[in-house]
Write an enzyme that holds these catalytic residues in place. Structure first.
Site, PDB file in Angstrom:
ATOM      1  N   ASP A 304       0.589   3.955   3.273  1.00 41.51           N
ATOM      2  CA  ASP A 304       0.217   2.545   3.344  1.00 41.51           C
ATOM      3  C   ASP A 304      -1.053   2.330   2.528  1.00 41.51           C
ATOM      4  O   ASP A 304      -1.785   3.275   2.232  1.00 41.51           O
ATOM      5  CB  ASP A 304      -0.023   2.126   4.804  1.00 41.51           C
ATOM      6  CG  ASP A 304      -0.268   0.627   4.965  1.00 41.51           C
ATOM      7  OD1 ASP A 304       0.255  -0.149   4.150  1.00 41.51           O
ATOM      8  OD2 ASP A 304      -0.975   0.238   5.918  1.00 41.51           O
ATOM      9  N   HIS A 305      -1.305   1.071   2.168  1.00 39.78           N
ATOM     10  CA  HIS A 305      -2.536   0.679   1.495  1.00 39.78           C
ATOM     11  C   HIS A 305      -3.556   0.247   2.540  1.00 39.78           C
ATOM     12  O   HIS A 305      -3.386  -0.785   3.194  1.00 39.78           O
ATOM     13  CB  HIS A 305      -2.270  -0.475   0.529  1.00 39.78           C
ATOM     14  CG  HIS A 305      -1.481  -0.099  -0.680  1.00 39.78           C
ATOM     15  ND1 HIS A 305      -0.599  -0.964  -1.301  1.00 39.78           N
ATOM     16  CD2 HIS A 305      -1.444   1.054  -1.404  1.00 39.78           C
ATOM     17  CE1 HIS A 305      -0.056  -0.370  -2.345  1.00 39.78           C
ATOM     18  NE2 HIS A 305      -0.549   0.861  -2.429  1.00 39.78           N
ATOM     19  N   TYR A 479      -0.582  -4.217   4.819  1.00 38.14           N
ATOM     20  CA  TYR A 479       0.821  -4.468   5.184  1.00 38.14           C
ATOM     21  C   TYR A 479       1.816  -4.048   4.111  1.00 38.14           C
ATOM     22  O   TYR A 479       2.786  -4.736   3.826  1.00 38.14           O
ATOM     23  CB  TYR A 479       1.038  -5.939   5.546  1.00 38.14           C
ATOM     24  CG  TYR A 479      -0.037  -6.531   6.421  1.00 38.14           C
ATOM     25  CD1 TYR A 479      -0.583  -5.809   7.490  1.00 38.14           C
ATOM     26  CD2 TYR A 479      -0.521  -7.818   6.195  1.00 38.14           C
ATOM     27  CE1 TYR A 479      -1.577  -6.347   8.296  1.00 38.14           C
ATOM     28  CE2 TYR A 479      -1.514  -8.370   6.996  1.00 38.14           C
ATOM     29  CZ  TYR A 479      -2.042  -7.629   8.041  1.00 38.14           C
ATOM     30  OH  TYR A 479      -3.029  -8.163   8.829  1.00 38.14           O
ATOM     31  N   HIS A 480       1.595  -2.856   3.524  1.00 35.86           N
ATOM     32  CA  HIS A 480       2.496  -2.323   2.504  1.00 35.86           C
ATOM     33  C   HIS A 480       3.039  -0.942   2.877  1.00 35.86           C
ATOM     34  O   HIS A 480       3.148  -0.076   2.005  1.00 35.86           O
ATOM     35  CB  HIS A 480       1.766  -2.195   1.162  1.00 35.86           C
ATOM     36  CG  HIS A 480       1.253  -3.473   0.609  1.00 35.86           C
ATOM     37  ND1 HIS A 480       0.271  -3.526  -0.370  1.00 35.86           N
ATOM     38  CD2 HIS A 480       1.561  -4.771   0.881  1.00 35.86           C
ATOM     39  CE1 HIS A 480       0.010  -4.789  -0.672  1.00 35.86           C
ATOM     40  NE2 HIS A 480       0.776  -5.567   0.076  1.00 35.86           N
ATOM     41  N   PRO A 481       3.409  -0.657   4.114  1.00 36.00           N
ATOM     42  CA  PRO A 481       3.859   0.701   4.435  1.00 36.00           C
ATOM     43  C   PRO A 481       5.207   1.021   3.799  1.00 36.00           C
ATOM     44  O   PRO A 481       6.094   0.171   3.706  1.00 36.00           O
ATOM     45  CB  PRO A 481       3.956   0.684   5.962  1.00 36.00           C
ATOM     46  CG  PRO A 481       4.207  -0.746   6.312  1.00 36.00           C
ATOM     47  CD  PRO A 481       3.435  -1.545   5.296  1.00 36.00           C
TER      48      PRO A 481
END
Length: 571
Positions: A304-305, A479-481
């Site tokens: 994730d980021h 919110y980029h998993p």
């Protein structure tokens, strides 16, 4: 398309009507003879906040449309549990995200290919990005104008003065101005492209699904929680799911003659595999699930980021603080509901920056989402809007890896999520470098006459130790998993390069969970591309005609697709 159809045998069953699932359903249902079932655990996308762009802020913790996941206590984030919103609604995460359209960098996909994933180089995936896209300003070498996914530039009369000033400040620090982050180079400062049309969100449900909603061969069932994939003799034969029946739930079964495709996303796709007995055998046996196929990589490789906010106080320039005062807010409401413009049509971020955290990086490894809003704590510790702005910056290619696994055989119980942020020294170094670089932007001459005090992290945080503690205390997911069912051919891979689940026939995954490594940016556009490419592979492998896209030189991809299918069949 109807929620009420009870036909229970299909050519294709798609689990999850999110960013990827809607696009896949649109492609697979084009041929009237193919019967497609699309299952979505959440409701229809009728909540008004979904369609008003600025309404995304009210969706991040709304259980009506959001799984509202949180991680386990993060050991490198001072034991904090981090919120992981995931869409539980028609359109999935594309119905609750910030509407920023970013594909990532050429090198991301070339790296996937170098890992042994044939067909996933940048030149091979670009045609699928272009095919899915309707770029309002027109087609070119990098953009398409025939697809369903609406992509547009920020309109000139909607550009905020403060966004322009931020871009000017970034350029003054030595970054180039970039008019297209999805073009030849990602590095620089500029305006994002957006999934917004006429002041309304353009989710996968509003674009791909809307284009096929009247097809009689497509059956959409919402509020349908999938319990497991039924597997017999090493082949997926259907799914078991439940729907609302008054105050209880009724269990139904659907059979498949072709394939089951999981599009549940980074948490729900590995969850469903494990519920179906596909995963690490020892782990599954420990919670009483019979092992169908030992596949230890399920739920691993989670990435994730991590993002951190830098908030700068400002004066004499318009921010959301001024725009949300009673009189100004009344004008904004009137402007939106008469013209669909103004504050309420604002995405999560209009402007952004991609930069290198140090001179050793060969390409950008940090991304900024800029928002003309800030907040401060009052004397009682309550947050209130403040005159200022926020630049939230994330490290694009973290080395830290986490995992997600089910806790029990109950499909309604949330899986355990361990992001494992900041578990490597390189990730820590990159986050510190990114934070300092954003501070440099706010210190640039373009903002000098407007600059007030730094709100966060604040002037008391200067050393690496102080800044790292700040990151640990307030850092969040952007919110980029991705990555929990990675594509590849090593012992920890879950799907092969054609997205078939290793060891199970008739079962594929088409969502962001298949990424072997996270892309450099927002993940909605790559998820759609994955679905578009998966659709062609499914059709080719099942002997159907493929409406092949063209690569960047204009050459048809049809021959390459068919050769790849033949190679897979003989492997």
């Amino acid at each position: 398309m109807s929620d009420q159809k009870q036909d229970q045998t299909y050519d294709y069953i798609i689990v999850g009507a999110g960013s990827a699932g809607c696009a896949l359903a649109s492609r697979l249902s084009r041929e009237a003879s193919r019967r497609v079932l699309l299952l979505e655990a959440g409701p229809r996308d009728t909540l008004p906040f979904i369609h008003i762009p600025l309404g995304f802020a009210f969706l991040m913790d709304n259980p009506k449309v959001n799984w509202c996941y949180v991680t386990e206590p993060e050991p490198n984030m001072n034991g904090r549990r981090i919120a992981w919103p995931r869409g539980k609604v028609l359109g999935g995460c594309s119905s609750i995200n910030g509407m920023v359209y970013i594909r990532g960098q050429r090198e991301d996909y070339d790296h996937w290919h170098a890992l042994g994933n044939e067909g996933w180089s940048y030149d091979e995936v670009l045609p699928y990005f272009k095919r899915s896209e309707y770029k309002v300003e027109g087609a070119d070498q990098y953009h398409g104008r025939t697809g369903a996914l609406w992509v547009e530039e920020v309109a000139n009369d909607d550009k905020l003065e403060l966004a322009d000033l931020f871009i000017q400040a970034a350029v003054q620090t030595g970054l180039p101005y970039n008019s297209d982050f999805n073009g030849p180079s990602q590095e620089g400062a500029g305006y994002y492209q957006l999934n917004i049309r006429n002041g309304k969100r353009q989710s996968s449900a509003r674009t791909f699904l809307a284009s096929c909603e009247n097809r009689p061969n497509l059956n959409l069932v919402t509020d349908a929680l999938c319990h497991r994939v039924t597997i017999e003799n090493g082949r997926a034969t259907g799914v078991e799911y439940s729907v609302k029946a008054g105050k209880t739930r009724e269990t139904l079964r659907a059979q498949v003659t072709g394939e089951v495709i999981l599009c549940g996303g980074v948490i729900n796709s590995p969850q469903l595999l494990e519920l179906s007995g596909v995963g690490d055998g020892e782990r599954l046996r420990s919670i009483g699930i019979p092992v169908t196929h030992h596949l230890p990589g399920v739920g691993e490789n989670l990435q994730d980021h991590l993002t951190i906010n830098v908030q700068q106080g400002l004066h004499d320039v318009t921010t959301f603080f001024e725009e949300t005062r009673p009189l100004a807010m009344g004008k904004n409401l009137l402007r939106y509901f008469t013209r669909h413009r103004g504050l309420l049509a604002h995405p999560a971020s209009q402007a952004g920056v991609f930069f290198r955290t140090d001179d050793q990086q060969e390409r950008p490894d940090a991304q900024v989402h800029f928002a003309p809003a800030a907040s401060e704590s009052d004397s009682k510790g309550r947050l209130k809007t403040a005159p200022g702005t926020t630049a939230t910056v994330c490290h694009l290619r973290p080395e830290s890896r986490g995992c997600t696994h089910i806790r029990s055989n109950d499909p309604a119980e949330a899986p355990a999520i361990r992001a494992n942020y900041l578990s490597t020294e390189s990730d820590i170094k990159a986050m510190l470098g990114a934070l300092r670089r954003v501070r440099d932007i706010f210190a640039a001459p373009a903002l000098e006459r407007y600059r007030g005090h730094e709100i966060l992290p604040g002037p008391s945080h200067q050393s690496d130790e102080e800044l790292l503690e700040y990151i640990k205390n307030v850092g969040e997911s952007v919110y980029h998993p991705v990555g929990s069912c990675k594509m590849g051919h090593d012992e920890m891979a879950v799907v092969d390069h054609r997205l078939n689940v290793h060891g199970i026939a008739g079962l594929r995954i088409a969502d962001a969970s298949i990424m072997p490594q996270i892309t450099s940016g927002n993940t909605h556009a790559p998820a759609v591309m994955i679905a578009e490419k998966c659709a062609d592979m499914i059709l080719a492998d099942n002997g159907a005609q493929v409406d092949a896209p063209h690569n960047s030189t204009g050459t048809s991809m049809h021959v390459a697709t068919q050769k790849s299918a033949a190679a897979a069949a003989t492997a």
